[in-house]
Design a protein around this motif. Structure first.
Motif, PDB file in Angstrom:
ATOM      1  N   UNK A   6       0.718  -1.110   0.002  1.00  0.00           N
ATOM      2  CA  UNK A   6      -0.109  -0.031   0.035  1.00  0.00           C
ATOM      3  C   UNK A   6       0.863   1.036  -0.004  1.00  0.00           C
ATOM      4  N   UNK A   7       0.267   2.243  -0.665  1.00  0.00           N
ATOM      5  CA  UNK A   7       1.225   3.773  -0.781  1.00  0.00           C
ATOM      6  C   UNK A   7       0.896   4.146   0.682  1.00  0.00           C
ATOM      7  N   UNK A   8       0.281   3.697   1.681  1.00  0.00           N
ATOM      8  CA  UNK A   8       0.108   4.237   2.934  1.00  0.00           C
ATOM      9  C   UNK A   8       1.044   3.406   3.972  1.00  0.00           C
ATOM     10  N   UNK A   9       1.842   2.579   3.511  1.00  0.00           N
ATOM     11  CA  UNK A   9       2.370   1.582   4.438  1.00  0.00           C
ATOM     12  C   UNK A   9       3.253   2.346   5.318  1.00  0.00           C
ATOM     13  N   UNK A  10       4.001   3.389   4.952  1.00  0.00           N
ATOM     14  CA  UNK A  10       4.896   4.129   5.638  1.00  0.00           C
ATOM     15  C   UNK A  10       4.509   5.641   5.964  1.00  0.00           C
ATOM     16  N   UNK A  52      -5.647   0.341 -12.703  1.00  0.00           N
ATOM     17  CA  UNK A  52      -5.335  -1.086 -12.265  1.00  0.00           C
ATOM     18  C   UNK A  52      -5.177  -1.962 -13.371  1.00  0.00           C
ATOM     19  N   UNK A  53      -5.846  -1.876 -14.504  1.00  0.00           N
ATOM     20  CA  UNK A  53      -5.954  -2.630 -15.516  1.00  0.00           C
ATOM     21  C   UNK A  53      -4.575  -2.847 -16.094  1.00  0.00           C
ATOM     22  N   UNK A  54      -3.710  -1.503 -16.116  1.00  0.00           N
ATOM     23  CA  UNK A  54      -2.504  -1.409 -16.765  1.00  0.00           C
ATOM     24  C   UNK A  54      -1.554  -2.135 -15.705  1.00  0.00           C
ATOM     25  N   UNK A  55      -1.682  -1.795 -14.232  1.00  0.00           N
ATOM     26  CA  UNK A  55      -0.933  -2.588 -13.354  1.00  0.00           C
ATOM     27  C   UNK A  55      -1.036  -3.840 -13.403  1.00  0.00           C
ATOM     28  N   UNK A  56      -2.345  -4.447 -13.971  1.00  0.00           N
ATOM     29  CA  UNK A  56      -2.430  -5.907 -13.754  1.00  0.00           C
ATOM     30  C   UNK A  56      -1.653  -6.661 -14.956  1.00  0.00           C
ATOM     31  N   UNK A  57      -1.666  -5.713 -16.113  1.00  0.00           N
ATOM     32  CA  UNK A  57      -0.904  -6.155 -17.315  1.00  0.00           C
ATOM     33  C   UNK A  57       0.668  -6.243 -17.175  1.00  0.00           C
ATOM     34  N   UNK A  58       1.076  -4.933 -16.494  1.00  0.00           N
ATOM     35  CA  UNK A  58       2.491  -4.899 -16.370  1.00  0.00           C
ATOM     36  C   UNK A  58       3.381  -5.495 -15.134  1.00  0.00           C
ATOM     37  N   UNK A  59       2.416  -5.648 -14.004  1.00  0.00           N
ATOM     38  CA  UNK A  59       2.839  -5.862 -12.726  1.00  0.00           C
ATOM     39  C   UNK A  59       2.112  -7.501 -12.369  1.00  0.00           C
ATOM     40  N   UNK A  60       1.211  -7.733 -13.089  1.00  0.00           N
ATOM     41  CA  UNK A  60       0.660  -8.991 -12.621  1.00  0.00           C
ATOM     42  C   UNK A  60      -0.547  -8.597 -11.401  1.00  0.00           C
ATOM     43  N   UNK A  61      -0.626  -7.424 -10.972  1.00  0.00           N
ATOM     44  CA  UNK A  61      -1.562  -7.117  -9.637  1.00  0.00           C
ATOM     45  C   UNK A  61      -1.885  -5.664 -10.012  1.00  0.00           C
ATOM     46  N   UNK A  63      -3.248  -3.948  -7.814  1.00  0.00           N
ATOM     47  CA  UNK A  63      -3.087  -3.132  -6.793  1.00  0.00           C
ATOM     48  C   UNK A  63      -1.792  -2.176  -6.459  1.00  0.00           C
ATOM     49  N   UNK A  64      -1.203  -2.254  -7.664  1.00  0.00           N
ATOM     50  CA  UNK A  64      -0.015  -1.368  -7.859  1.00  0.00           C
ATOM     51  C   UNK A  64      -0.084  -0.268  -8.667  1.00  0.00           C
ATOM     52  N   UNK A  65      -1.486  -0.032  -8.818  1.00  0.00           N
ATOM     53  CA  UNK A  65      -1.898   1.030  -9.899  1.00  0.00           C
ATOM     54  C   UNK A  65      -1.259   2.697  -9.404  1.00  0.00           C
ATOM     55  N   UNK A  66      -1.152   2.516  -7.997  1.00  0.00           N
ATOM     56  CA  UNK A  66      -0.683   3.799  -7.466  1.00  0.00           C
ATOM     57  C   UNK A  66       0.871   4.147  -7.721  1.00  0.00           C
ATOM     58  N   UNK A  67       1.481   2.968  -8.224  1.00  0.00           N
ATOM     59  CA  UNK A  67       3.172   3.490  -8.426  1.00  0.00           C
ATOM     60  C   UNK A  67       2.855   3.988  -9.637  1.00  0.00           C
ATOM     61  N   UNK A  68       2.154   3.461 -10.544  1.00  0.00           N
ATOM     62  CA  UNK A  68       2.059   3.981 -12.020  1.00  0.00           C
ATOM     63  C   UNK A  68       1.564   5.564 -11.911  1.00  0.00           C
ATOM     64  N   UNK A  69       0.554   5.720 -11.117  1.00  0.00           N
ATOM     65  CA  UNK A  69      -0.054   7.195 -11.042  1.00  0.00           C
ATOM     66  C   UNK A  69       1.038   7.985 -10.449  1.00  0.00           C
ATOM     67  N   UNK A  70       1.599   7.618  -9.467  1.00  0.00           N
ATOM     68  CA  UNK A  70       2.748   8.335  -8.883  1.00  0.00           C
ATOM     69  C   UNK A  70       3.744   8.676  -9.906  1.00  0.00           C
ATOM     70  N   UNK A  71       4.499   7.712 -10.754  1.00  0.00           N
ATOM     71  CA  UNK A  71       5.377   8.112 -11.462  1.00  0.00           C
ATOM     72  C   UNK A  71       4.919   8.917 -12.740  1.00  0.00           C
ATOM     73  N   UNK A  72       3.765   8.873 -13.066  1.00  0.00           N
ATOM     74  CA  UNK A  72       2.948   9.323 -14.166  1.00  0.00           C
ATOM     75  C   UNK A  72       2.758  10.809 -13.940  1.00  0.00           C
ATOM     76  N   UNK A  73       2.455  11.226 -12.537  1.00  0.00           N
ATOM     77  CA  UNK A  73       2.265  12.456 -12.155  1.00  0.00           C
ATOM     78  C   UNK A  73       0.683  12.581 -12.471  1.00  0.00           C
ATOM     79  N   UNK A  89       7.025   2.286 -13.979  1.00  0.00           N
ATOM     80  CA  UNK A  89       8.241   2.011 -13.331  1.00  0.00           C
ATOM     81  C   UNK A  89       8.498   0.601 -13.184  1.00  0.00           C
ATOM     82  N   UNK A  90       9.860   0.010 -13.106  1.00  0.00           N
ATOM     83  CA  UNK A  90      10.164  -1.100 -12.796  1.00  0.00           C
ATOM     84  C   UNK A  90       9.580  -1.285 -11.386  1.00  0.00           C
TER      85      UNK A  90
END
Length: 98
Positions: A6-10, A52-61, A63-73, A89-90
């Motif tokens: 989660x993006x809320x982890x820390x 979340x569909x893109x995250x599923x395609x690139x990461x297999x999950x 739930x990582x949509x927020x990493x793509x959102x963060x990187x894409x601003x 991002x990798x």
């Protein structure tokens, strides 16, 4: 297997633990990308798609949509219009900056 993070982890809790404060995870990921510490793939959307569909395609999950959102601003909106520049991002490298 990677566990969803989660993006809320820390993220600090404020208001007597009732709310999350501002996460510095987004800034860390963006900075690492700018400093070439995280490899990225850049795409331009041809049609409306959800993050979340893109995250599923690139990461297999999704739930990582927020990493793509963060990187894409682009904020936390899930549905993204055509012609939007998306930075993917990798995942393994991005998770090191949490």
């Amino acid at each position: 297997m990677i566990m969803a993070t989660s993006r809320y982890l820390l993220t600090p809790r404020i208001n007597f633990n009732a709310q999350y404060g501002t996460s510095d995870t987004v800034a860390k990921i963006r900075s690492a990308i700018a400093n070439n510490q995280i490899q990225v793939t850049v795409i331009f959307l041809k049609e409306v798609i959800r993050l979340d569909v893109l995250a599923g395609q690139y990461y297999g999950d999704g739930k990582y949509y927020w990493i793509i959102a963060a990187a894409s601003n682009i904020g936390w909106s899930l549905q993204i219009p055509p012609n939007t520049r998306i930075v993917i991002p990798n995942l393994q490298q991005a998770l090191q900056f949490l």
